[in-house]
Enzyme design. Structure first.
Site, PDB file in Angstrom:
ATOM      1  N   SER A 222       0.800  -1.225   0.000  1.00 48.35           N
ATOM      2  CA  SER A 222       0.000   0.000   0.000  1.00 48.35           C
ATOM      3  C   SER A 222       0.836   1.281   0.000  1.00 48.35           C
ATOM      4  O   SER A 222       1.626   1.504  -0.906  1.00 48.35           O
ATOM      5  CB  SER A 222      -0.935  -0.065   1.202  1.00 48.35           C
ATOM      6  OG  SER A 222      -1.819   1.000   1.199  1.00 48.35           O
TER       7      SER A 222
ATOM      8  N   THR B  87       0.389  -1.458  11.661  1.00 50.73           N
ATOM      9  CA  THR B  87       1.264  -1.618  10.497  1.00 50.73           C
ATOM     10  C   THR B  87       2.713  -1.209  10.763  1.00 50.73           C
ATOM     11  O   THR B  87       3.581  -1.483   9.957  1.00 50.73           O
ATOM     12  CB  THR B  87       0.753  -0.765   9.311  1.00 50.73           C
ATOM     13  OG1 THR B  87       0.784   0.603   9.710  1.00 50.73           O
ATOM     14  CG2 THR B  87      -0.649  -1.138   8.909  1.00 50.73           C
TER      15      THR B  87
END
Ligand code: 16G
Ligand code: MG
Length: 548
Positions: free
Chosen positions: A69, A506
């Site tokens: 991402s 994350t």
């Protein structure tokens, strides 16, 4: 499949994708994500798991997306997509983590255990769709995914470089052919086709300008918009930047995350006052808009703004269709600006649900409304429409009076333009452009709908971020014990103050969010809360300092 044939699971692992690290890895908010060179065995094993999952779902197709991402180029990741195009069911995250971390020697037996545990019928067919982003490490990882699928005799179909939402869309279509055609072309046909349809019906008027500048984050989203751009006949003039050429690095000083977090325009896009710019993230599932004013101040139109724009438009459309009995709701996280929540509840009178960070939580909550709009402030979101909503609107399009039919047909196009499976920068871009065009609005008018509270986000490094535990959709902290009391006390000193802390899913850090009535206060509150986290939760390195 008899257990003896699981031998090949080990053979592939040992010969092609051996586990070369003992670093523990966890299936987090959006799958596994870390340095690309630590991932090959993980992706191989997720290929195995995808086959097992497909067999558990009666042979329906499962998706595997190779991407990290908005992370920088050296990272990569993998996430699984469930048959309806949704994120992997949460109860399987633990299984994914277990399979990813066992030694190669234990892989065969662990695979067997997992098959038993989830009761997968290994005699069934299995189908796995595989996509990847533009990272140079992605093809190698996609190959490992294919091997995982092969090892358990599933059928892999590779989509090459696609945005994350395109793969979600294709998985959904493969399992439900009423949703569309499971190809990249099928995606363009449905989503871009609906946009073109709408543009035929809506005249351009007022302050709306058909030129849109887009920062592609040097990732896959920009590349796909470049394909789409050539099929648009002046309905929208896309001017694209950061398409990955000229040495531009993925997500580096550009893209939705950079723009949102740093509140700066991306590299390569010359700031021109009041020009409408959209910024995508690296895998095309997030979008934020921004402009600069005549003093070069950055004015951000983030996920909260997009959510309110879409929710208010759909509310109006439902009125025009005389279908206001359909329950529209909006789902946010604790990161939603207090200004937006106030506007939604008090002005739009739309109910709001607050959930934990992570798209799966928002998506799930949105499904409980007839029409659910969900967005994270960071620009990840979409709209989901229940079958009841769709059939009600379709009926009005057939049977309503002239005005109602017109409104309902437009709303049906709007629904087609929405990627309901997951937040999708490209689909969201078309939704936003449609609302602005329908209203004849420019960015200033969009911004004028409500006022954001000034806010600041900070990161604190601690020994173990999981020492921070939260509740109430992450708005309250339950551990370390004294922390919430301190936060409450700090917050109480500020007008319109609000702050919360949570461990990142994350990165190995704790995130701090604060808002207050002035920017100075927001900065100060964020710094003070960071100090409290540092002091009470085992801070590492330099103690955060207060603003001068
Ligand atoms: C992932 C999530 C995103 C969330 C972010 C939070 C998905 C597809 N993506 O990128 O929704 O906002 O993590 O990151 O679920 P954090 O836990 O590091 O703050
Ligand atoms: Mg993304």
């Amino acid at each position: 499949m008899p257990p003896s044939s699981l031998r090949v699971v080990y053979a592939f692992a040992r010969e092609m994708h051996p586990k070369t690290t003992d670093i523990f890895i966890e299936y987090g908010t959006a799958g596994f994500r870390t340095k690309a060179n630590l991932l090959e065995h993980v992706v191989y094993r997720m290929g195995l798991l995808a086959v097992i999952r497909s067999r558990c779902k009666n042979g329906r197709t499962i998706g595997m997306m190779i991407t990290a991402s908005h992370n920088l180029e050296p990272d990569n990741g993998v996430k699984l997509i469930d048959p309806d195009g949704e994120m992997l069911e949460q109860s399987w995250e633990e299984i994914a983590t277990r399979l990813a971390n066992v030694s190669d020697n234990d892989l065969e037996s662990t695979t067997e255990q997992v098959i038993k545990q989830v009761n997968a019928d290994m005699g069934l067919k299995a189908s796995v769709y595989i996509g990847m982003d533009t990272r140079y490490t992605s093809p190698r990882l996609a190959a490992a995914a294919v091997h995982g699928v092969m090892a358990l005799k599933g059928t892999a179909k590779e989509f090459g470089i696609v945005t994350t939402p395109m793969l979600h869309f294709c998985v959904k279509c493969r399992n439900d052919n009423t949703y569309g055609t499971p190809t990249e072309e099928g995606y363009y046909e449905k989503i871009v086709g609906a946009f073109k349809n709408i543009r035929q019906k809506l005249p351009v008027f007022g302050h709306y300008n058909t030129t849109l500048h887009v920062d592609g984050a040097n990732g896959v989203g920009g590349k796909k918009l470049n394909i789409i751009k050539k099929t648009l006949d002046g309905e929208l003039d896309l001017v694209l930047y950061n398409l990955g050429g000229n040495g531009g690095k993925l997500n580096l000083n550009c893209g939705a995350d950079y723009v949102k977090v740093s509140q700066k325009p991306p590299v390569g896009v010359e700031p021109v006052p009041f020009q409408r710019v959209a910024s995508l993230d690296g895998d095309g599932d997030r979008i934020v808009y921004y402009y600069v004013d005549d003093s070069n101040n950055m004015c951000l139109l983030d996920g909260d703004r997009i959510a309110t724009l879409l929710a208010s438009y759909i509310t109006e459309s439902l009125k025009a269709c005389d279908a206001t009995h359909l329950r529209l709701g909006l789902v946010q996280t604790a990161y939603a600006n207090g200004g937006s929540t106030k506007y939604i509840t008090e002005d739009l009178k739309v109910p709001v649900t607050c959930v934990k960070t992570g798209v799966k939580h928002l998506h799930h909550a949105a499904l409980s409304y007839d029409i659910g709009v969900y967005f994270e402030a960071n620009g990840h979101g979409t709209v989901v429409y229940s079958d009841v909503a769709k059939s009600t609107i379709a009926k009005v399009a057939q049977e309503g009076d002239t005005e109602q039919r017109k409104a309902a047909q437009l709303l049906l196009n709007f629904i087609d333009m929405t990627n309901e499976t997951v937040g999708d920068a490209i689909s969201d871009l078309f939704l936003v452009e449609t609302v602005l065009c329908a209203r004849g609005h420019d960015v200033r008018q969009w911004m004028d709908s409500y006022k954001d509270l000034p806010c600041r986000q900070l990161k604190v490094t601690v020994e173990d971020r999981n020492a921070i535990k939260t509740t109430d959709a992450e708005r309250k902290c339950t551990s370390p014990e004294a922390l919430q009391g301190q936060i409450d006390e700090l917050v109480s000193k500020y007008n319109s103050g609000r702050a919360f802390v949570r461990p990142s899913g994350t990165e190995d850090i704790v995130r701090v969010y604060a808002e207050a009535d002035t920017q100075d206060s927001a900065e100060k509150l964020a710094a003070e809360v960071s100090q409290a986290v540092f002091d009470l939760a085992g801070g590492v390195g330099d103690r955060p300092s207060l603003p001068a």
